[in-house]
Design a protein around this motif. Structure first.
Motif, PDB file in Angstrom:
ATOM      1  N   LYS A 145      10.874   9.250   4.743  1.00  0.00           N
ATOM      2  CA  LYS A 145       9.950  10.391   4.743  1.00  0.00           C
ATOM      3  C   LYS A 145       9.875  11.046   3.364  1.00  0.00           C
ATOM      4  CE  LYS A 145       9.051  14.680   7.212  1.00  0.00           C
ATOM      5  NZ  LYS A 145       9.729  15.788   7.905  1.00  0.00           N
ATOM      6  N   SER A 146      11.024  11.199   2.721  1.00  0.00           N
ATOM      7  CA  SER A 146      11.073  11.888   1.423  1.00  0.00           C
ATOM      8  C   SER A 146      10.475  11.040   0.300  1.00  0.00           C
ATOM      9  CB  SER A 146      12.524  12.208   1.084  1.00  0.00           C
ATOM     10  OG  SER A 146      13.277  11.004   1.121  1.00  0.00           O
ATOM     11  N   HIS A 147      10.127   9.812   0.595  1.00  0.00           N
ATOM     12  CA  HIS A 147       9.535   8.939  -0.430  1.00  0.00           C
ATOM     13  C   HIS A 147       8.013   8.887  -0.318  1.00  0.00           C
ATOM     14  CE1 HIS A 147      13.395   6.536  -1.556  1.00  0.00           C
ATOM     15  NE2 HIS A 147      13.661   7.797  -1.259  1.00  0.00           N
ATOM     16  N   ARG A 148       7.472   9.659   0.625  1.00  0.00           N
ATOM     17  CA  ARG A 148       6.028   9.599   0.857  1.00  0.00           C
ATOM     18  C   ARG A 148       5.322  10.633  -0.014  1.00  0.00           C
ATOM     19  NH1 ARG A 148       3.806   8.466   6.505  1.00  0.00           N
ATOM     20  NH2 ARG A 148       2.237   7.670   5.050  1.00  0.00           N
ATOM     21  N   VAL A 149       5.167  10.308  -1.297  1.00  0.00           N
ATOM     22  CA  VAL A 149       4.562  11.279  -2.208  1.00  0.00           C
ATOM     23  C   VAL A 149       3.101  10.961  -2.500  1.00  0.00           C
ATOM     24  CG1 VAL A 149       6.761  11.832  -3.328  1.00  0.00           C
ATOM     25  CG2 VAL A 149       5.346   9.981  -4.232  1.00  0.00           C
ATOM     26  N   ASP A 152       2.350   5.707  -1.516  1.00  0.00           N
ATOM     27  CA  ASP A 152       2.396   4.721  -0.429  1.00  0.00           C
ATOM     28  C   ASP A 152       0.986   4.384   0.072  1.00  0.00           C
ATOM     29  OD1 ASP A 152       3.381   7.534   0.748  1.00  0.00           O
ATOM     30  OD2 ASP A 152       2.159   6.549   2.256  1.00  0.00           O
ATOM     31  N   HIS A 153      -0.021   5.087  -0.442  1.00  0.00           N
ATOM     32  CA  HIS A 153      -1.400   4.681  -0.121  1.00  0.00           C
ATOM     33  C   HIS A 153      -1.661   3.252  -0.602  1.00  0.00           C
ATOM     34  CE1 HIS A 153      -5.300   6.412   1.301  1.00  0.00           C
ATOM     35  NE2 HIS A 153      -5.646   5.192   0.947  1.00  0.00           N
ATOM     36  N   ALA A 154      -0.931   2.858  -1.640  1.00  0.00           N
ATOM     37  CA  ALA A 154      -1.061   1.478  -2.148  1.00  0.00           C
ATOM     38  C   ALA A 154      -0.654   0.463  -1.081  1.00  0.00           C
ATOM     39  CB  ALA A 154      -0.206   1.299  -3.398  1.00  0.00           C
ATOM     40  N   ILE A 155       0.299   0.842  -0.244  1.00  0.00           N
ATOM     41  CA  ILE A 155       0.726  -0.037   0.860  1.00  0.00           C
ATOM     42  C   ILE A 155      -0.336  -0.015   1.953  1.00  0.00           C
ATOM     43  CG2 ILE A 155       2.538  -0.460   2.581  1.00  0.00           C
ATOM     44  CD1 ILE A 155       4.367   1.320   0.770  1.00  0.00           C
ATOM     45  N   LYS A 156      -0.799   1.210   2.257  1.00  0.00           N
ATOM     46  CA  LYS A 156      -1.801   1.368   3.332  1.00  0.00           C
ATOM     47  C   LYS A 156      -3.085   0.600   3.028  1.00  0.00           C
ATOM     48  CE  LYS A 156      -1.366   5.995   3.624  1.00  0.00           C
ATOM     49  NZ  LYS A 156      -1.599   7.374   4.100  1.00  0.00           N
TER      50      LYS A 156
END
Ligand SMILES: *Cc1c(COP(=O)(O)O)cnc(C)c1O
Length: 404
Positions: A145-149, A152-156
């Motif tokens: 959770k704390s890594h979702r800055v 992570d849209h790049a993953i999505k």
């Protein structure tokens, strides 16, 4: 005597079948060569001293002249895009001691393409299915959770679902037969409950590939191999931050099978999610030469230079009554000498944002960062010597607002 060519240029006309045709200005023959033109001035685009750091909005970094030469060299001959990627990938892998590598259109694109590679393996049909049809593929990526800055849209972009976890127990429970990958944001290594070594160990235990986003995490230079050696299957870096390569380039490092699979979603292949993430021969070669140049630098001398520049700014602003500074080095990401300038607003009647705006509007214009509490600066993206201008401008602005 004026030549016929000069005359035609002067008139802005060319002869067409015996008549004279007036061309629009932009089509008038030959344009002046680049070096004699001040393009940004012509366009009315502001240039500035970059006391902020490597920010996309501020056009990142300045490339070393070696890199510009490589780009210029590459621009004059054709090669096969796959062939230059193959050869440069092998060379980069040697330089940073990992199995394989490829040049991407930035760290963000390395994350998307790497995730795609994990999902598709070497099956071009699956690459064509992304981002909508996960038939035959796993469909989840786990992130703390704390890594979702936001990155992570790049993953999505691949179409996978992000599964968010907090504790070790959450993570073990979240891993299932749909888990394609576990993604880690290096600069938040200490923000989550699970650190990088443990992230890798849990991935290995369950046979789930792990990826580390190290975009801004050189210096130190050793980070270029630290995390592949630690066991991350894929590691992503920005080309246009500390490495000072092209802004539109990045590195995907790691397992050969996964990096090769990632390239199935990259240009020149067309029916893929990565077709828009093009790097051409210029950026591919530029990235290699930037990396070579970076690896050959005297990193200690760089560090001393930056420390001296920060010290200079510190000493300059301390002349103004009411000013305080904090010199610090972020532990991970933008790990360079940095300074925060604060002051007593009873003694200086400007807010940090007003001072930042005054720096921006001055001559020369200076860009800084800061969250409203302070004016924050680094010097690593400046030209040596510019710290003197920055120190002087800060002193002028702060003493101009001094109430004493
Ligand atoms: C800058 C950055 C990115 C994006 O990198 P680009 O090279 O601009 O694509 C991704 N993740 C993190 C943590 C970053 O700092």
């Amino acid at each position: 005597m004026i030549s016929r060519r000069q005359l035609l240029q002067h008139l802005g006309t060319v002869p067409v079948a015996g008549t004279l045709l007036t061309l629009p200005r932009a089509l008038q023959a030959p344009v002046e060569s680049g070096t004699s033109r001040d393009f940004f001035k012509e366009l009315g685009v502001r240039t500035f001293i970059n006391a902020a750091g490597t920010y996309t909005a501020l056009t990142g970094c300045m490339m070393h002249p070696n890199v510009i030469e490589a780009i210029d060299y590459a621009s004059k001959q054709y090669v096969s895009l796959d062939e230059i990627q193959d050869k440069v990938g092998e060379r980069i892998a040697e330089l940073v001691h990992c199995e394989y590598a490829t040049v991407t259109a930035g760290c963000f694109s390395a994350i998307t393409l790497g995730t795609a590679g994990v999902l598709t393996g070497m099956d071009p049909k699956k690459a064509d299915q992304l981002p909508n049809d996960f038939t035959g593929m796993k469909s989840e990526v786990i992130v703390q959770k704390s890594h979702r800055v936001g990155y992570d849209h790049a993953i999505k972009n691949t179409g996978v679902k992000i599964v968010q976890v907090e504790s070790r127990e959450d993570l073990e429970n979240a891993i299932n037969d749909q888990t394609a990958m576990m993604w880690f944001l290096n600069y938040h290594s200490h923000e989550g409950q699970i650190g990088p070594e443990e992230w890798v160990a849990i991935g290995k235990k369950h046979g789930v590939p792990t990826m580390n986003d190290c975009a801004a995490d050189v210096p130190p230079v050793e980070n270029l191999w630290k995390y592949t050696k630690m066991g991350f299957d894929l590691v992503c870096f920005s080309g246009g931050k500390g490495i000072r390569g092209p802004q539109s380039a990045g590195l995907l490092l790691g397992r050969k099978d996964l990096v090769q699979a990632a390239r199935l979603s990259a240009p020149p292949r067309g029916s893929t999610i990565g077709r828009g993430m093009k790097v051409n021969k210029e950026e591919v070669l530029g990235m290699l030469v930037a990396l070579e140049t970076y690896l050959n630098r005297d990193h200690e001398a760089d560090w001393k230079l930056w420390e001296g520049q920060i010290q200079h700014i510190h000493e300059a602003v301390m002349q103004v009554p009411g000013v305080e500074t904090e010199i610090h080095v972020p532990e991970i990401a933008n790990h360079v000498p940095s300074i925060r300038v604060r002051w007593d607003e009873n003694k200086i009647s400007m807010t940090p944002n007003e001072v930042r705006q005054a720096l921006r509007m001055g001559h020369p214009s200076i860009e800084t960062v800061g969250g409203g509490e302070s004016v924050d600066m680094t010097t690593w993206m400046m030209q040596p010597g510019e710290e003197r201008i920055v120190g002087k401008r800060l002193v002028e602005i702060l003493s101009g607002a001094s109430k004493t």
